[in-house]
Design a protein around this motif. Sequence first.
Motif, PDB file in Angstrom:
ATOM      1  N   UNK A 252     -56.529  31.332 -11.275  1.00 63.45           N
ATOM      2  CA  UNK A 252     -55.529  32.374 -11.079  1.00 63.45           C
ATOM      3  C   UNK A 252     -54.672  32.456 -12.334  1.00 63.45           C
ATOM      4  N   UNK A 253     -55.092  33.283 -13.261  1.00 66.63           N
ATOM      5  CA  UNK A 253     -54.397  33.413 -14.538  1.00 66.63           C
ATOM      6  C   UNK A 253     -53.385  34.565 -14.472  1.00 66.63           C
ATOM      7  N   UNK A 254     -52.342  34.346 -13.695  1.00 69.29           N
ATOM      8  CA  UNK A 254     -51.231  35.287 -13.587  1.00 69.29           C
ATOM      9  C   UNK A 254     -49.932  34.503 -13.716  1.00 69.29           C
ATOM     10  N   UNK A 255     -48.816  35.209 -13.859  1.00 65.99           N
ATOM     11  CA  UNK A 255     -47.523  34.531 -13.924  1.00 65.99           C
ATOM     12  C   UNK A 255     -47.263  33.750 -12.636  1.00 65.99           C
ATOM     13  N   UNK A 256     -47.676  34.318 -11.510  1.00 71.14           N
ATOM     14  CA  UNK A 256     -47.512  33.621 -10.237  1.00 71.14           C
ATOM     15  C   UNK A 256     -48.320  32.332 -10.204  1.00 71.14           C
ATOM     16  N   UNK A 257     -49.526  32.369 -10.728  1.00 70.87           N
ATOM     17  CA  UNK A 257     -50.346  31.162 -10.795  1.00 70.87           C
ATOM     18  C   UNK A 257     -49.709  30.125 -11.691  1.00 70.87           C
ATOM     19  N   UNK A 258     -49.211  30.541 -12.850  1.00 71.93           N
ATOM     20  CA  UNK A 258     -48.564  29.610 -13.787  1.00 71.93           C
ATOM     21  C   UNK A 258     -47.362  28.928 -13.146  1.00 71.93           C
ATOM     22  N   UNK A 259     -46.481  29.715 -12.518  1.00 72.00           N
ATOM     23  CA  UNK A 259     -45.270  29.149 -11.921  1.00 72.00           C
ATOM     24  C   UNK A 259     -45.615  28.234 -10.757  1.00 72.00           C
ATOM     25  N   UNK A 260     -46.586  28.624  -9.944  1.00 67.38           N
ATOM     26  CA  UNK A 260     -46.981  27.772  -8.817  1.00 67.38           C
ATOM     27  C   UNK A 260     -47.576  26.459  -9.283  1.00 67.38           C
ATOM     28  N   UNK A 261     -48.293  26.476 -10.393  1.00 61.98           N
ATOM     29  CA  UNK A 261     -48.820  25.218 -10.945  1.00 61.98           C
ATOM     30  C   UNK A 261     -47.695  24.338 -11.472  1.00 61.98           C
ATOM     31  N   UNK A 262     -46.744  24.962 -12.153  1.00 62.46           N
ATOM     32  CA  UNK A 262     -45.641  24.199 -12.738  1.00 62.46           C
ATOM     33  C   UNK A 262     -44.695  23.647 -11.683  1.00 62.46           C
ATOM     34  N   UNK A 263     -44.555  24.369 -10.559  1.00 63.69           N
ATOM     35  CA  UNK A 263     -43.594  23.971  -9.522  1.00 63.69           C
ATOM     36  C   UNK A 263     -44.231  23.223  -8.368  1.00 63.69           C
ATOM     37  N   UNK A 264     -45.529  23.007  -8.427  1.00 66.57           N
ATOM     38  CA  UNK A 264     -46.259  22.371  -7.329  1.00 66.57           C
ATOM     39  C   UNK A 264     -46.060  23.133  -6.026  1.00 66.57           C
ATOM     40  N   UNK A 265     -46.264  24.443  -6.104  1.00 64.96           N
ATOM     41  CA  UNK A 265     -46.220  25.336  -4.942  1.00 64.96           C
ATOM     42  C   UNK A 265     -44.844  25.404  -4.289  1.00 64.96           C
ATOM     43  N   UNK A 266     -43.786  25.333  -5.075  1.00 70.69           N
ATOM     44  CA  UNK A 266     -42.440  25.477  -4.534  1.00 70.69           C
ATOM     45  C   UNK A 266     -42.297  26.855  -3.884  1.00 70.69           C
ATOM     46  N   UNK A 267     -41.552  26.967  -2.782  1.00 72.77           N
ATOM     47  CA  UNK A 267     -41.446  28.240  -2.058  1.00 72.77           C
ATOM     48  C   UNK A 267     -40.818  29.373  -2.869  1.00 72.77           C
ATOM     49  N   UNK A 268     -40.103  29.032  -3.927  1.00 72.17           N
ATOM     50  CA  UNK A 268     -39.452  30.063  -4.747  1.00 72.17           C
ATOM     51  C   UNK A 268     -40.333  30.533  -5.915  1.00 72.17           C
ATOM     52  N   UNK A 269     -41.556  30.045  -5.992  1.00 74.61           N
ATOM     53  CA  UNK A 269     -42.414  30.318  -7.145  1.00 74.61           C
ATOM     54  C   UNK A 269     -42.673  31.813  -7.358  1.00 74.61           C
ATOM     55  N   UNK A 270     -42.997  32.517  -6.286  1.00 74.55           N
ATOM     56  CA  UNK A 270     -43.310  33.936  -6.414  1.00 74.55           C
ATOM     57  C   UNK A 270     -42.096  34.727  -6.889  1.00 74.55           C
ATOM     58  N   UNK A 271     -40.907  34.354  -6.394  1.00 75.19           N
ATOM     59  CA  UNK A 271     -39.686  35.048  -6.799  1.00 75.19           C
ATOM     60  C   UNK A 271     -39.449  34.875  -8.297  1.00 75.19           C
ATOM     61  N   UNK A 272     -39.644  33.659  -8.793  1.00 75.44           N
ATOM     62  CA  UNK A 272     -39.472  33.399 -10.221  1.00 75.44           C
ATOM     63  C   UNK A 272     -40.499  34.180 -11.030  1.00 75.44           C
ATOM     64  N   UNK A 273     -41.747  34.181 -10.570  1.00 79.07           N
ATOM     65  CA  UNK A 273     -42.802  34.909 -11.286  1.00 79.07           C
ATOM     66  C   UNK A 273     -42.491  36.403 -11.348  1.00 79.07           C
ATOM     67  N   UNK A 274     -42.008  36.962 -10.255  1.00 76.46           N
ATOM     68  CA  UNK A 274     -41.651  38.386 -10.239  1.00 76.46           C
ATOM     69  C   UNK A 274     -40.475  38.643 -11.180  1.00 76.46           C
ATOM     70  N   UNK A 275     -39.526  37.708 -11.228  1.00 76.85           N
ATOM     71  CA  UNK A 275     -38.394  37.856 -12.139  1.00 76.85           C
ATOM     72  C   UNK A 275     -38.825  37.859 -13.594  1.00 76.85           C
ATOM     73  N   UNK A 276     -39.724  36.953 -13.946  1.00 79.50           N
ATOM     74  CA  UNK A 276     -40.243  36.908 -15.317  1.00 79.50           C
ATOM     75  C   UNK A 276     -40.998  38.201 -15.639  1.00 79.50           C
ATOM     76  N   UNK A 277     -41.797  38.662 -14.672  1.00 83.64           N
ATOM     77  CA  UNK A 277     -42.549  39.900 -14.865  1.00 83.64           C
ATOM     78  C   UNK A 277     -41.619  41.096 -15.040  1.00 83.64           C
ATOM     79  N   UNK A 278     -40.512  41.114 -14.280  1.00 81.81           N
ATOM     80  CA  UNK A 278     -39.548  42.200 -14.398  1.00 81.81           C
ATOM     81  C   UNK A 278     -38.919  42.220 -15.790  1.00 81.81           C
ATOM     82  N   UNK A 279     -38.606  41.034 -16.316  1.00 82.09           N
ATOM     83  CA  UNK A 279     -38.039  40.958 -17.667  1.00 82.09           C
ATOM     84  C   UNK A 279     -39.060  41.404 -18.709  1.00 82.09           C
TER      85      UNK A 279
END
Length: 407
Positions: A252-279
């Motif tokens: 899964x080579x997306x920002x969501x995949x990267x954040x979920x790997x870095x956070x070990x599937x933390x529940x806030x991962x998708x929100x952070x990925x969307x925030x980075x994508x928005x920026x």
Amino acid sequence: MSTSRPASETRAGRLLAGGIALLVLVFGVVGWLAGWHLGADSAVYRAGALTLLHGDPLYTRDVLTALPGWVRLPFTYTPAAAPLFLPLALVPSGLVWGVLGFLSVVALMVVITVVSSSPGRSPQLWVKSWWALPAGTAAALALEPVWKTLFLGQINLILMAFVVLDVLVLSLRQARWAGVLIGVAAAIKLTPLIFVPHLFFTGRWKDGLRALGTFAALEGAMFAVIPVDATRFWRDSATDPSRVGSVHWIFNQSLNGLVNRASALAPWSLVVAVGVAAALAVPAVWLVVRLHRRGEDAAALLVTAFYGLLLSPVSWSHHWVWCVPLVTLLLVKARWWAAAAVALLFVSQIVMLVPNGGGTEFGWGLGWSVLGNGYVLAAAAGILGLAARELRLARRSPRVVTVYQSG
């Protein structure tokens, strides 16, 4: 001077490239006759169409009833995808992979041809050589997203061709059906919806509305055909990225995949990925508009394509077939080092070599993390780097000369 020779050479190049597609089809026929199990995803497409014909449910926790015994996968596509896959129901189960493989290589040829002849700076003379298309088609098969798309029996190359034809051919010619192919592609996989705002930002409102209308009509019709399945998909499946697999897996080579790997599937991962994508959307949109105004529509399209791969909650490595038009465009513009770097990234099979699976990604460390997120980091760096270059150009010359303006 006679022009018959160049025409004949062009025809010879296309025939040779088409021969590659025929070889894939022949291999598929051999596999069918030998009883090989080829193309799990192509089997899912066919099974989805048959499930619709049989009146069975498309979206359950069990696999589709029409699947062959060696495939155990759910139907993860939209309700409208099932009727669009109906032609595959006419093909014998074991031959579907060969047919889709043939069409995929043809789509590859179409993309290379369109991008290499798209408006912009004059291409290098070698692009017009008879051997350019067959050589490019053959070389593209070495790229990880391409060979994996073919191996799995995926339709990524076909959908990419739909988008390229729509944006770089129909839309530029102001065809009355421009936008329809994007709507059809989005009705199969939701991710091509990213090209609707691309049309809007580049001033092609009618095409964008036509794409949205096509998508809405195809999906809306399914509420009349299979209301329970259509409701289940849009209520549950459409907002659940995990329905297609583990989002933290390296592929899964997306920002969501990267954040979920870095956070070990933390529940806030998708929100952070969307925030980075928005920026990241700010420089990406600005870059698309700048390139379009300069007449570089192929480059503008590629910015949107790679931003879409970053934005999507799940972008499997085989979705990154957009590396083909990128390398093509860089070669056409004689950006040799950039083309070599992109080709090396996708030929290296890096996502196949980094340790992965289970929870392995959670313990990567910095070195493996950089390599294991290679596609994501390269795309983000590319967008930011191009935006920075454009900003420098804008400061030097505030007035942008428009060489092409859409109607």
